[in-house]
Enzyme design. Sequence first.
Site, PDB file in Angstrom:
ATOM      1  N   GLU A   1      65.242 -12.759  14.198  1.00  0.00           N
ATOM      2  CA  GLU A   1      65.755 -11.728  15.094  1.00  0.00           C
ATOM      3  C   GLU A   1      66.969 -12.142  15.914  1.00  0.00           C
ATOM      4  OE1 GLU A   1      65.062  -8.630  15.612  1.00  0.00           O
ATOM      5  OE2 GLU A   1      63.269  -8.341  14.400  1.00  0.00           O
TER       6      GLU A   1
ATOM      7  N   SER B   1       5.312 -10.979  42.454  1.00  0.00           N
ATOM      8  CA  SER B   1       4.791 -12.278  42.908  1.00  0.00           C
ATOM      9  C   SER B   1       5.800 -13.412  42.798  1.00  0.00           C
ATOM     10  CB  SER B   1       3.546 -12.643  42.085  1.00  0.00           C
ATOM     11  OG  SER B   1       2.517 -11.704  42.276  1.00  0.00           O
TER      12      SER B   1
END
Length: 693
Positions: free
Chosen positions: A84, A340
């Site tokens: 590019e 519990s």
Amino acid sequence: MKRPRLTFVAALCLFGWALLQGGYAALDEAYPPDLSRYQQLSRALLDRDGDLLRAVTAPDERWRFAIAADEVSPLYQAMLLAYEDKRFLTHGGVDFLAVARASWQMLEAGRVVSGASTLTMQTARLLEPRPRGLVAKIIEAFRARQLEARMSKAEILSIYLTLAPFGGNLEGVEAASRAYFGKGPLHLTPDQAALLVALPQAPSLTRPDRHPDAAKRARDKVLRRAAQSGVIDRTTLEEALAVPVPERRRAFPFDAPHLAERLLADARRTHSSVDGPLQRAAARVLERGSQRLGDGVSAAALIIDNESGKVLSYLGAADYFDPRTSGMIDMVPVTRSPGSTLKPFIYGLAFEGKIAHPDSLIADRPQRFGGYEPSNFDGGFKGELTLREALRRSLNVPAVYLLQEVGPLRLDLRLRGAGATLVYPNGSGRPGLPLALGGVGITLEDLAGLYLALARQGDPLPLRLGEGETALPDADLQPLLSPEAAWQVAEVLEGTPRPQGHRLAAAARTGERGAIAYKTGTSYGFRDAWAVGFDARHTIAVWAGRPDGAPCMACVGITAAAPLLFQLFDLLPPAPSARSLWPRPEGLIVASTAELPPSLRRLGVLTGEAARAPNLEIAFPPDGAAIAVTGSIPLAARGGRQPYTWLVDGVPLAKGLRRAETDWSPSGVGYAELEVLDGSGQSAKASVQLLQP
């Protein structure tokens, strides 16, 4: 005459150049680059190794992830520049050599042969898309100069890598790499790198999932250019050309969605503490396990590293997409009754205060504690047994008796000091004996934090979700228990029977799996099932139930949550094989019941009317009294049962007193609210006025 004319021309040129520069400066200041598209990003949650767990599209429904240049394969970058913009690192945004070459080629051929757009100009176009044309090119060149003046090359490249189009709603090399290759862009093969370089040229025409042949041609062109430029050698070229392009687009991961919603609310991208493979395996365990509990039942779990407090697996629901279980609700931070599961901390305080010993005997039989008369889960009673066996069997009367002895407020303050937030029914904010059996609200993450502290010999640690984020407030936490008491509790819980039908993993069968201490719990009305446990390396907390709070008869801790707990432990590497989780602290004597001091051999539980504590009241100062402050003021209570705790304006003054009297030194004059609480959960108040002497 020629010299003045040349001087005039030179001056005119300089004036024109200055005018042009001034115009550029004015335009630059008036119209700075618009970076708004670069700021509209997808949100991503990564695991501890940087792999994607969950992602959310950008506001415009596109996949667009911010990525820095150093997070992308160097091979890809080399191919990109070779294909590019060869002079990207040296030009100032506009490559005038490329412009001259493209212009000459156009004049010779009568048409556009090659472009002259640099990567910087392409970046400008990605930031501000507009129709192609000469005017657009001029604007892009102007914007490119602006970007070069404001940013480094790496920053400009990062914008390009984030915004470049790759077909459909994929933008940026991160999104494309994950969609087409199922991985991030840091480690790309030559064929993969070339495909990602090629796609932005014509993304709609070369999408490999729709046009694989066109995609391969475009990719191969990049590969050949890379070979010509010396980026790859001939052998690499031939091998890459033979690789087919991917012909389908992968879905983005959807792991830990509840954690993603929690951490990504104000962040675009964050690393979590989650172990990705463990998260996925644990999710399968919870999904399968919740299905056998019935319609509408979900589950949630946390797996935590004991040393660091990091959450390795965060499961907010069994199935995020199941509307029957309200799967989109994250149950980790939801307040529920713990059943519990708080009992071990009551026992721990009793052991720490030398009120009891694991081998102390206690009678499990019908008892009345003031107006409170607890019964066991199965409705029966077990008679006389050791506290060790009482905790392992999760009996209620012994737990309530011990809470009466240590004081509900003391337990409340110790749990809060270790980082837990407790919510009492009707917003009373006052602990009582029902605290022993789940008469309080707590979240899964807070309960996990308490057991993490127990696994760390009483030393609490904030749960860490990633990048400094904590589930519990990162404040000054106070020890939950002494190391000696924590060891005693852990040693008892190690002997709790495993759930029936659980098939141990190979490590456990061969003895390689170290000790696991755990506790289960079932809330009133079968609304919540719990199992929380730890080994030497990890703590795991599991909740199962209906998110809407409706009863679920299958939601019992030992049968619903405990099997999930041990299946999750089976996913973890075995902790060191040992009889105990950590060595017994020095000085802690392990003795049989007969060898204990007489006061600890058998714990007396009062029955009938004798168990009802006398009414508690403040004997001095009386309610409404006006007192001149000349020094300390004596406080005295009458009735009730030890230990006593005094509070002034809601702040504890003296805790755990065996006598009902103490002294108070006021800090000034005015009104004060006095309160005293006793071991049976009673309280009394008095309002007094403090006067100048």
